[in-house]
Design a protein around this motif. Structure first.
Motif, short mmCIF file in Angstrom:
data_model
loop_
_atom_site.label_atom_id
_atom_site.label_comp_id
_atom_site.label_asym_id
_atom_site.label_seq_id
_atom_site.Cartn_x
_atom_site.Cartn_y
_atom_site.Cartn_z
N CYS A 54 0.83 -1.21 0.00
CA CYS A 54 0.00 0.00 0.00
C CYS A 54 0.87 1.26 0.00
O CYS A 54 1.54 1.57 0.99
CB CYS A 54 -0.92 -0.03 1.23
N HIS A 55 0.84 2.01 -1.10
CA HIS A 55 1.67 3.21 -1.25
C HIS A 55 1.37 4.25 -0.16
O HIS A 55 2.29 4.77 0.48
CB HIS A 55 1.45 3.81 -2.63
N TRP A 56 0.09 4.57 0.05
CA TRP A 56 -0.25 5.62 1.02
C TRP A 56 0.01 5.21 2.45
O TRP A 56 0.19 6.06 3.33
CB TRP A 56 -1.69 6.09 0.81
N CYS A 57 0.05 3.91 2.70
CA CYS A 57 0.45 3.45 4.04
C CYS A 57 1.90 3.85 4.30
O CYS A 57 2.24 4.33 5.40
CB CYS A 57 0.31 1.93 4.15
N HIS A 58 2.75 3.67 3.30
CA HIS A 58 4.16 4.04 3.47
C HIS A 58 4.34 5.55 3.53
O HIS A 58 5.23 6.05 4.22
CB HIS A 58 4.99 3.44 2.32
N ASP A 327 9.65 1.05 -5.43
CA ASP A 327 10.78 0.68 -4.57
C ASP A 327 10.86 1.59 -3.35
O ASP A 327 11.28 1.17 -2.28
CB ASP A 327 12.08 0.76 -5.38
N SER A 328 10.46 2.84 -3.50
CA SER A 328 10.51 3.79 -2.39
C SER A 328 9.46 4.86 -2.65
O SER A 328 8.83 4.90 -3.71
CB SER A 328 11.89 4.45 -2.30
N LEU A 329 9.27 5.74 -1.69
CA LEU A 329 8.28 6.80 -1.86
C LEU A 329 8.70 7.81 -2.92
O LEU A 329 7.88 8.58 -3.41
CB LEU A 329 8.04 7.50 -0.52
N ASP A 331 9.94 6.83 -5.71
CA ASP A 331 9.78 6.11 -6.98
C ASP A 331 8.28 5.94 -7.22
O ASP A 331 7.67 4.99 -6.77
CB ASP A 331 10.48 4.74 -6.87
N ASP A 332 7.69 6.88 -7.92
CA ASP A 332 6.25 6.85 -8.18
C ASP A 332 5.99 6.13 -9.50
O ASP A 332 5.69 6.74 -10.52
CB ASP A 332 5.70 8.28 -8.22
N GLY A 333 6.13 4.81 -9.46
CA GLY A 333 5.95 4.02 -10.69
C GLY A 333 7.15 4.07 -11.61
O GLY A 333 7.07 3.59 -12.75
N ASP A 334 8.27 4.63 -11.17
CA ASP A 334 9.42 4.81 -12.06
C ASP A 334 9.99 3.47 -12.53
O ASP A 334 10.54 3.38 -13.63
CB ASP A 334 10.52 5.62 -11.38
N TYR A 335 9.89 2.43 -11.71
CA TYR A 335 10.40 1.12 -12.10
C TYR A 335 9.70 0.64 -13.37
O TYR A 335 10.32 0.04 -14.25
CB TYR A 335 10.19 0.12 -10.97
N PHE A 336 8.40 0.91 -13.49
CA PHE A 336 7.61 0.35 -14.57
C PHE A 336 7.50 1.28 -15.79
O PHE A 336 6.98 0.86 -16.82
CB PHE A 336 6.18 0.04 -14.08
N ARG A 414 17.03 -2.14 -12.85
CA ARG A 414 16.54 -1.21 -11.84
C ARG A 414 16.24 -1.97 -10.55
O ARG A 414 16.05 -3.19 -10.57
CB ARG A 414 15.26 -0.52 -12.33
N LYS A 415 16.18 -1.25 -9.45
CA LYS A 415 15.86 -1.90 -8.18
C LYS A 415 14.40 -2.33 -8.19
O LYS A 415 13.50 -1.52 -8.36
CB LYS A 415 16.14 -0.96 -7.00
N THR A 416 14.18 -3.62 -8.02
CA THR A 416 12.84 -4.18 -8.19
C THR A 416 11.99 -3.94 -6.95
O THR A 416 12.45 -4.14 -5.82
CB THR A 416 12.94 -5.70 -8.43
N PRO A 417 10.73 -3.53 -7.12
CA PRO A 417 9.84 -3.39 -5.97
C PRO A 417 9.70 -4.70 -5.20
O PRO A 417 9.75 -5.79 -5.77
CB PRO A 417 8.50 -2.98 -6.61
#
Length: 704
Positions: A54-58, A327-329, A331-336, A414-417
């Motif tokens: 959950c993104h907003w949890c983090h 991967d982190s807050l 990274d807003d979808g940057d992995y994909f 890239r660093k994988t989620p």
């Protein structure tokens, strides 16, 4: 924040709880110890419910729970309890209902304020660190709720009592109606069709969820003729095609993200869940069965590829829970996602010329935080690209395949989620059913073999005839925790998967364990007084549940997984058709009747009820394929053509005729002997003569 500090969540097994172990908050896990402490210290309980994906949890973790000043307020005025919604769905569902009653909001993170008895008196979802988004700052909410608890206790108790009463009334409701049948089913199908987005596929507007149960309901309806058949088939196929072409479908790795924030399926919430992919895998397999479009088989294999690579314990068997969105807050979808420059850096000019058209790579992309970033989704078809570039179609396809492989290889650098490797019983049941169906329809023996190995692991680890089912098979972090009792969905999904294994292998042990799980489910979850199943077991002599867990709940709505009552009905009807035990059919009918007076108001969110009702209305059709040679495989391929929820294909060999279930034992061993492999079509309590040619089988199936 110092990383040396570790609170009690360092001893937790859940990945979500462990992620908070270095926060400066005195967190507790859900349990009697935390609430007893609240009682002793006369403090309210701050309840945080979230999930590792959950993104907003983090976001709330970083903004508030990792903030020293906020932590000081929490530690001084509250007993803080953190819950993983995947690990404790029983806690989550009840407090979601409670906070929805209070604030009209639901979702994660869920933030609730409870009395020491666990009764909610206020709450919401995400609270910002300062006043914004029209919401008060979290610190202001904390101080207000602490003050209300200490100085206006009467109001707190009155509010909490009202909320408890509301969720008791709302969560355990049923409106009985006798003998539900085709008219009710037609209403559910019509309601689903009426919400179709003609332009983009799917149902309603943004945000858009797959609604897999609704798609299966329509695929089934399309095969039966009648008023809605053509429309149902159109809605299902367009929706599946639009989703497959969209950004919700990971065009590189395969698999699907949880939902789309826009109505065009372009920009997803990037987390990937086991249960979404299992149900979508079934959708595409069923669509291929019924409509024969190779595209649907391709997407199904794409889902399998992602699940095999990322969501499976290939060594021991079993399916993991989820993959994070980022991967982190930061990274807003940057992995994909991709900028044109990023794609150009890994592709030749020739490959980029094809990829930019096919994947819709533009200078201004799809992401608000970085407009150069593109979510890969299909732009122009390869035929149009071939014409535009004046190249042969085969050559363009080869170039596209090379470009796709290079883009995926570059993405893997890239660093994988994070992948939550927790193995949950119910979600594994869903994945197993999907794998058995895909293996059969797409003729993938290695997929079937992995499903069997996985089912054996889950049964060995989670099932005990005395204890019942556990909700967790294994934790991804490798830790151990107190046993979490299985919920209704765990029983229903796993027992259905065991029946799928029996149909696939003819091994009676799988039918036997399915029946054993169903019998425990009936004993512990069924409401003999009002019909239907509660979502949690109530054991004699068990301690009084904490707070809202005392509320009895009968799940009817698919949210988003198929509702436990519908899954239980499906299981009982399947068993009734095999065992001739009338109590299975009686309890299934009583459950359908318990909700028949209200279910039409749920529309497409009661699709799994519609599928269960269809199974009850139509007689069970069983196609038994006997043999294990080329002819048997041809007969089986013909038997699975055309999806119908009440049809099952059972693979047997003659050596297992001595261990058939009761309904088949009355007929199969007494059939005229046929040379070589053959197939038998059985409907209700009778079977047609055996056939050993595909044409004859198709004719027999059409007559059934």
């Amino acid at each position: 924040m110092s990383t040396e500090h570790e609170n009690s969540l360092g001893r937790a097994a859940s990945a979500y709880l462990r992620s908070a172990r270095h926060q400066p908050i005195d967190w507790h896990e859900w349990g009697t110890e935390a609430f007893a402490k609240a009682e002793r210290e006369n403090k309210p309980v701050l309840l945080d419910i979230g999930a590792v994906w959950c993104h907003w949890c983090h976001v709330m973790d970083r903004e508030s729970y990792e903030n020293a000043a906020t932590a000081e307020v929490i530690n001084e005025h509250f007993i803080a309890v953190k819950v993983d919604r995947d690990e404790r769905p029983d806690v989550d569902t009840r407090y979601q209902a409670a906070i929805s009653t209070i604030s009209g909001q639901g979702g994660w993170p869920l933030t609730a304020f409870l009395t020491p008895e666990g009764k909610p008196y206020f709450g919401g979802t995400y609270f910002p660190p300062d006043d914004r988004y029209g919401r008060p700052s979290f610190q202001r909410v904390l101080l207000t709720m602490a003050d209300v608890f200490q100085n206006r206790r009467d109001e707190v108790e009155e509010s909490a009592g009202g909320v408890m009463l509301a969720i008791e009334e709302n969560e355990s409701f049923s409106v009985p109606a006798g003998n539900p049948g085709a008219p009710l089913l037609d209403k559910l199908v019509a309601s689903t069709v009426s919400q179709f987005d003609q332009k983009n596929g799917g149902f309603g507007s943004q945000p858009k969820f797959p609604n897999s149960g609704a798609i299966d309901l329509l695929i089934d309806a399309a095969s039966r003729g009648g008023e809605f058949a053509d429309q149902a088939g159109h809605v299902a196929t367009v929706t599946l095609q639009k989703m497959a072409a969209g950004g919700i479908h990971d065009q590189l790795a395969g698999g699907f993200h949880r939902y789309s924030v826009d109505e065009r399926w372009v920009v997803p919430h990037f987390e990937k869940m086991a249960y979404d992919n299992s149900e979508l895998l079934k959708n595409y397999v069923h669509a291929f069965q019924s409509f024969g479009k190779p595209e649907f088989a391709r997407v199904a294999k794409d889902i399998l590829r992602w699940m095999d690579e990322w969501l499976s314990d290939r060594e021991q068997g079993g399916f993991y829970a989820s993959q994070d969105a980022d991967d982190s807050l930061d990274d807003d979808g940057d992995y994909f996602t991709w900028t044109r420059a990023e794609a150009k850096a890994v592709l030749t000019a020739e490959e980029f010329a094809v990829a930019e058209l096919y994947f819709n790579l533009r200078d201004v992309g799809d992401m608000h935080h970085n407009p150069q970033k593109n979510v890969l989704h299909l732009g122009e078809p390869v035929e149009a690209i071939a014409r535009k570039l004046n190249r042969a179609l085969d050559e363009v396809n080869e170039t596209l395949a090379a470009a796709t492989g290079k883009l995926y290889a570059a993405r893997l650098q890239r660093k994988t989620p994070y992948v939550d490797k927790t193995i949950y019983t119910g979600w594994n049941g869903m994945c197993l059913t999907a794998y058995f169906e895909a293996a059969r329809v797409l003729d993938l023996p290695e997929v079937r073999a992995f499903a069997l190995r996985s089912l054996d692991r889950v049964l060995n680890a989670a099932w005990d005839p005395v204890e019942g089912l556990a909700h967790v098979v294994a934790y991804g972090e490798g830790g151990s925790a107190a046993r979490v009792a299985g919920v209704l969905e765990d029983y229903g999904f796993l027992a259905n998967a065991a029946l799928d294994a029996w149909e696939s292998t003819g091994e009676l042990r799988y039918l036997t364990v399915a029946q054993a799980i169903a019998d425990v489910m009936l004993a512990r979850f069924y409401d003999a007084a009002g019909g239907g199943f509660f979502d949690t077991e109530r054991m004699e002599g068990a301690p009084q549940p904490i707070g809202a867990l005392s509320t009895r709940r009968k799940p009817l709505q698919d949210a988003p997984t198929p509702a436990g009552n519908s899954v239980a009905v499906t299981l009982l009807l399947r068993l009734a058709a095999l065992t001739n035990r009338s109590d299975y059919g009686d309890r299934a009918q009583e459950t359908l009747e318990a909700f028949a007076g209200v279910v039409e108001h749920f529309g497409l969110y009661a699709a799994s009820y519609g599928l269960a009702l269809r199974r009850a209305i139509e007689s069970s059709v069983q196609i038994c394929v006997v043999g294990d040679d080329t002819k048997a495989r041809e007969l089986e391929a013909a038997a699975v053509t055309g999806f119908a929820v009440n049809k099952s294909v059972i693979h047997l060999d003659r050596s297992r005729f001595h261990e058939l279930p009761a309904a088949l034992a009355e007929t199969l061993p007494n059939l005229p002997q046929v040379e070589g492999s053959f197939a038998v079509v059985c409907k209700g309590n009778s079977c047609l003569p055996p056939v050993n040619h595909v044409d004859a089988l198709v004719k027999a199936m059409m007559g059934s």
